[in-house]
Motif scaffolding. Sequence first.
Motif, PDB file in Angstrom:
ATOM      1  N   TRP A  97     -36.553 -49.974 -13.255  1.00  0.00           N
ATOM      2  CA  TRP A  97     -37.894 -50.498 -13.509  1.00  0.00           C
ATOM      3  C   TRP A  97     -38.092 -51.889 -12.928  1.00  0.00           C
ATOM      4  CZ3 TRP A  97     -40.365 -46.422 -14.739  1.00  0.00           C
ATOM      5  CH2 TRP A  97     -39.809 -45.463 -15.594  1.00  0.00           C
ATOM      6  N   ARG A 116     -42.720 -45.799  -9.341  1.00  0.00           N
ATOM      7  CA  ARG A 116     -42.415 -46.350 -10.658  1.00  0.00           C
ATOM      8  C   ARG A 116     -43.579 -46.242 -11.639  1.00  0.00           C
ATOM      9  NH1 ARG A 116     -38.705 -51.625  -9.280  1.00  0.00           N
ATOM     10  NH2 ARG A 116     -40.114 -51.748  -7.505  1.00  0.00           N
ATOM     11  N   GLU A 117     -44.802 -46.457 -11.167  1.00  0.00           N
ATOM     12  CA  GLU A 117     -45.938 -46.372 -12.088  1.00  0.00           C
ATOM     13  C   GLU A 117     -46.094 -44.958 -12.644  1.00  0.00           C
ATOM     14  OE1 GLU A 117     -47.815 -48.717 -13.422  1.00  0.00           O
ATOM     15  OE2 GLU A 117     -46.460 -50.124 -12.421  1.00  0.00           O
ATOM     16  N   GLU A 118     -45.967 -43.968 -11.776  1.00  0.00           N
ATOM     17  CA  GLU A 118     -46.073 -42.593 -12.240  1.00  0.00           C
ATOM     18  C   GLU A 118     -44.874 -42.222 -13.106  1.00  0.00           C
ATOM     19  OE1 GLU A 118     -47.493 -38.288 -10.489  1.00  0.00           O
ATOM     20  OE2 GLU A 118     -46.664 -39.768  -9.104  1.00  0.00           O
ATOM     21  N   ARG A 120     -43.183 -44.247 -14.955  1.00  0.00           N
ATOM     22  CA  ARG A 120     -43.337 -44.928 -16.239  1.00  0.00           C
ATOM     23  C   ARG A 120     -44.228 -44.118 -17.177  1.00  0.00           C
ATOM     24  NH1 ARG A 120     -42.228 -50.161 -17.267  1.00  0.00           N
ATOM     25  NH2 ARG A 120     -42.166 -50.615 -15.022  1.00  0.00           N
ATOM     26  N   ARG A 121     -45.267 -43.537 -16.600  1.00  0.00           N
ATOM     27  CA  ARG A 121     -46.173 -42.706 -17.405  1.00  0.00           C
ATOM     28  C   ARG A 121     -45.455 -41.474 -17.943  1.00  0.00           C
ATOM     29  NH1 ARG A 121     -49.086 -38.255 -16.348  1.00  0.00           N
ATOM     30  NH2 ARG A 121     -48.562 -38.318 -14.130  1.00  0.00           N
ATOM     31  N   LEU A 122     -44.526 -40.922 -17.164  1.00  0.00           N
ATOM     32  CA  LEU A 122     -43.836 -39.703 -17.564  1.00  0.00           C
ATOM     33  C   LEU A 122     -42.616 -39.960 -18.446  1.00  0.00           C
ATOM     34  CD1 LEU A 122     -43.846 -37.727 -14.179  1.00  0.00           C
ATOM     35  CD2 LEU A 122     -45.201 -37.198 -16.202  1.00  0.00           C
ATOM     36  N   TYR A 124     -41.335 -43.205 -19.737  1.00  0.00           N
ATOM     37  CA  TYR A 124     -41.120 -44.476 -20.447  1.00  0.00           C
ATOM     38  C   TYR A 124     -41.978 -44.529 -21.701  1.00  0.00           C
ATOM     39  CZ  TYR A 124     -40.352 -49.537 -20.894  1.00  0.00           C
ATOM     40  OH  TYR A 124     -39.983 -50.774 -21.338  1.00  0.00           O
ATOM     41  N   ASN A 140     -46.888 -31.579 -15.337  1.00  0.00           N
ATOM     42  CA  ASN A 140     -47.502 -32.840 -15.737  1.00  0.00           C
ATOM     43  C   ASN A 140     -48.115 -33.631 -14.584  1.00  0.00           C
ATOM     44  OD1 ASN A 140     -47.041 -33.817 -18.788  1.00  0.00           O
ATOM     45  ND2 ASN A 140     -45.378 -32.439 -18.191  1.00  0.00           N
ATOM     46  N   ILE A 141     -47.838 -33.239 -13.350  1.00  0.00           N
ATOM     47  CA  ILE A 141     -48.397 -34.002 -12.219  1.00  0.00           C
ATOM     48  C   ILE A 141     -49.321 -33.178 -11.326  1.00  0.00           C
ATOM     49  CG2 ILE A 141     -46.348 -35.468 -12.174  1.00  0.00           C
ATOM     50  CD1 ILE A 141     -45.541 -34.079  -9.554  1.00  0.00           C
TER      51      ILE A 141
END
Length: 215
Positions: A97, A116-118, A120-122, A124, A140-141
């Motif tokens: 991260w 990383r942003e995607e 993080r959504r999945l 984190y 999920n995507i």
Amino acid sequence: MIAKLCWQLILSKGVIRDIERLCMRFFWKGSDTSARGARVSWSQVCSLRYEGGLGLRNLVVWSRACCLLLVKNILAGEGSLWITWVNEYCFRSVDYWNIECNAHFSWILSKLLKLREEARRLFYPNVNWIQIKGSWIWENIRDRREKVSWHRLVWFPAHIPKFSLISCMVILDRLPTKDRLARFGMSTDNVCEVWGIRMKSRNHLLSDCAYAREV
């Protein structure tokens, strides 16, 4: 299955675009000729059958799912010797991260860091790594469409693919009927060959025409 294909499908967007272009041409034309005039957009073809598509995989999304599965393996510290090497020699005391993308990082690793942003959504902050599979990431995507009520009428068990595809095109009103050809400037004669009246449309061809009703 998706785990086994991770390395093979981490490709550049240009390569994926060329592969999809070839797939599109073969699907609509049966050869490597332009697919111009395709009846349905490729994005709809690659949607699920119960969403009005044909169930083919969108390679762009599939490739991203493979990348995110590698990210999951990095975070969980499992999967391969490469995962261990990345965690030990690239990240060292900094985690996925917070690591900065260095110039000496490989193309694949740099690509993973851009997600990383995607990720993080999945993933984190709290996840059960055992439950995170390739199919879960895909669901999920992927792009979703509104569900259709007719898919079981077309894609029933033991269906004949050719007939089901034609039926799908009928329901979506994508048959090359004369009204559609006229709309694109490809036909000057837009009347029924049997009666010589009315524009030949999907509804006329299958239900409105007296001859069709007799058949």
